[in-house]
Design an enzyme around this catalytic site. Structure first.
Site, PDB file in Angstrom:
ATOM      1  CG  ASN A 163      14.101 -44.811 -57.605  1.00 14.54           C
ATOM      2  OD1 ASN A 163      12.876 -44.022 -57.703  1.00 14.54           O
ATOM      3  ND2 ASN A 163      14.949 -44.697 -56.821  1.00 14.54           N
TER       4      ASN A 163
ATOM      5  NE  ARG B 180      12.675 -44.427 -53.213  1.00 16.24           N
ATOM      6  CZ  ARG B 180      12.800 -43.446 -53.348  1.00 16.24           C
ATOM      7  NH1 ARG B 180      13.401 -42.869 -54.477  1.00 16.24           N
ATOM      8  NH2 ARG B 180      13.039 -42.599 -52.476  1.00 16.24           N
TER       9      ARG B 180
ATOM     10  CG  HIS C 108      15.707 -42.615 -46.497  1.00 19.35           C
ATOM     11  ND1 HIS C 108      15.968 -41.399 -46.020  1.00 19.35           N
ATOM     12  CD2 HIS C 108      15.750 -42.179 -47.938  1.00 19.35           C
ATOM     13  CE1 HIS C 108      16.809 -40.806 -46.672  1.00 19.35           C
ATOM     14  NE2 HIS C 108      16.535 -41.053 -47.865  1.00 19.35           N
TER      15      HIS C 108
ATOM     16  NE  ARG D 123      15.599 -33.137 -49.483  1.00 14.44           N
ATOM     17  CZ  ARG D 123      15.569 -34.431 -49.725  1.00 14.44           C
ATOM     18  NH1 ARG D 123      15.423 -34.950 -48.508  1.00 14.44           N
ATOM     19  NH2 ARG D 123      15.732 -35.048 -50.525  1.00 14.44           N
TER      20      ARG D 123
ATOM     21  CD  GLU E  13      17.120 -47.092 -50.557  1.00 14.32           C
ATOM     22  OE1 GLU E  13      17.972 -47.004 -50.982  1.00 14.32           O
ATOM     23  OE2 GLU E  13      15.858 -46.198 -50.255  1.00 14.32           O
TER      24      GLU E  13
END
Ligand code: ADP
Length: 401
Positions: free
Chosen positions: A7, A90, A180, A241, A386
């Site tokens: 990743n 990823r 996601h 955010r 993941e």
């Protein structure tokens, strides 16, 4: 078969080496502060670990650290690099080009590069990661890319279009992509497995609640809507955010404060959310602790977060025409049981009933059903994985499956 999962971010690169015979993690670590100064962490499945400050000027130098660690006399887990059968990466943004995982070719790299305008930091870093990997591991080790957006590619156009002039969709591919996806895919399939049902027969709402959060409506295994959009800024409020808001808020603040688009980007992505409202922290644990000790703004931040999760679950229940299961995952979803309890209590009208004791105990990696036996909707906590999805996709593709 051993698969290395990567990743790559702009200044960090996380890795896991997974043994696919039993899907165990035999080593994992992180190259941090790439291009700044450099810090390297490595841990083996049997508990050996080390960390060190080491200069990594770029992703290639970071890969050399990973390679050396995997082969190290004291901290290594393999004798020869050829034991790594394949590498899975990823990738955040697959745009409309990639609706599934794929083997890396020069054309695939060019495709990912062409999507850099849609995810400037992420996709540029991923390409650096893939190229660095080719340099260090050589062309004989197959590489696979797994996209965060791919699972969402089944959304109907009415769900992914923004009602701005159509020309911006045509000219710039401005639309909802969602993120996601690998996590939503994993937990929804796991949910069906735990229910002992075929996912094709289920309506599931998955809540990935972490520093970044997104909620997804899945009908028969296919995504019909998701809360993140063109970028991961859309949807529910997050650590720093905003999530969705009236776009006029952006132009209004920019005018008042004489902010450029870049300044506003920083406000919306880095200074808002839990941090912006509470003034305490972007970390849910800190905000919850502050709220419990009487900090009103921290309590307000928590109230907004729970309210927004509730609103998405409510609207997605309508979108799906009912819901069979709700899944909570990621840092907040897997651990902050008070949010789960408060949200689910408000869903009593839909027949949701959580077992409070089981819910409280379902933290720190515990997987299972938290709904009461007489709940009309099953509610689960499912730790996401993941990396495992990336490793499984990689294995399938390199075996030509
Ligand atoms: P990211 O989106 O960066 O992958 P995570 O999924 O790790 O983030 O989620 C981070 C959030 O999860 C933080 O707000 C943190 O408070 C919360 N969190 C993570 N681990 C725990 C834990 N063990 N207990 C409670 N909350 C946690």
């Amino acid at each position: 078969m051993k698969i290395l999962v990567i990743n790559a971010g702009s200044s960090s690169m996380k890795y896991q080496l997974i043994d696919m015979t039993d899907e165990s993690v035999i080593a994992k670590g992180n190259c941090e502060r790439i291009g700044v100064d450099g810090h390297f962490k490595h841990k083996t499945g049997d508990g050996r670990e080390y960390e060190t400050d080491v200069v990594m000027n770029n992703h290639t130098e970071a890969f050399v650290q990973i390679k050396n660690a995997l082969l190290d006399e004291n901290y290594g887990v393999i004798k020869n690099l050829s034991e790594v059968s394949a590498i899975g990466h990823r990738i955040v943004q697959g745009g409309s080009l990639f609706s599934e995982s794929t083997i890396v070719t020069e054309d695939v790299i060019k495709g990912i590069e062409s999507l850099i305008p849609l995810a400037p930091l992420h996709n540029a870093a991923h390409v650096q990661g893939i190229r660095a990997c080719l340099e260090v591991f050589g062309k004989d080790v197959p590489e696979v890319v797994v996209f965060d957006t791919a699972f969402h590619s089944t959304m109907p156009q009415k769900a992914f279009m923004y009602p701005v002039p159509y020309e911006y969709y045509e000219k710039y591919a401005v639309r909802r992509y969602g993120f996601h996806g690998t996590s939503h895919r994993y937990v929804s399939q796991r949910c069906a497995d735990l229910m002992g049902k075929d996912i094709k027969d289920l309506k599931i709402i998955t809540c990935h609640l972490g520093n970044g959060s997104s909620i997804t409506a899945i009908d028969g295994g296919k995504v019909v809507d998701t809360s993140m959009g063109l970028t991961p800024l859309d949807g529910i409020m997050m650590g720093t955010r905003t999530g969705a808001l009236d776009p006029s808020v952006v132009t209004f603040i920019a005018e008042k404060e004489h902010f450029s688009p870049t300044d506003m980007d920083t406000v919306l992505n880095k200074k808002s959310g839990l941090l912006g409202i509470s003034g305490v922290s972007s970390d849910d644990r800190d905000v919850t602790a502050a709220a419990e000790s009487g900090n009103e703004r921290a309590q307000l931040a928590i109230d907004i977060l729970e309210y927004e999760i509730l609103k998405y679950i409510g609207s997605y229940t309508a979108v799906l025409g009912g819901v069979d299961a709700i899944v909570f995952t990621a840092g907040i979803g897997e651990n902050q049981y008070t949010h789960r309890e408060n949200v689910c209590k408000k869903l009593a009208f839909a027949g949701v009933k959580v077992d409070e004791e089981v819910n409280k105990k379902s933290i720190r990696g515990v997987e299972g059903r938290i709904s009461a036996p007489d709940s009309k909707v099953d509610v689960f906590v499912i730790p996401t994985n993941e990396e495992l999805v990336i490793a499984r996709d990689t294995m399938k593709l390199v075996q030509g499956d």
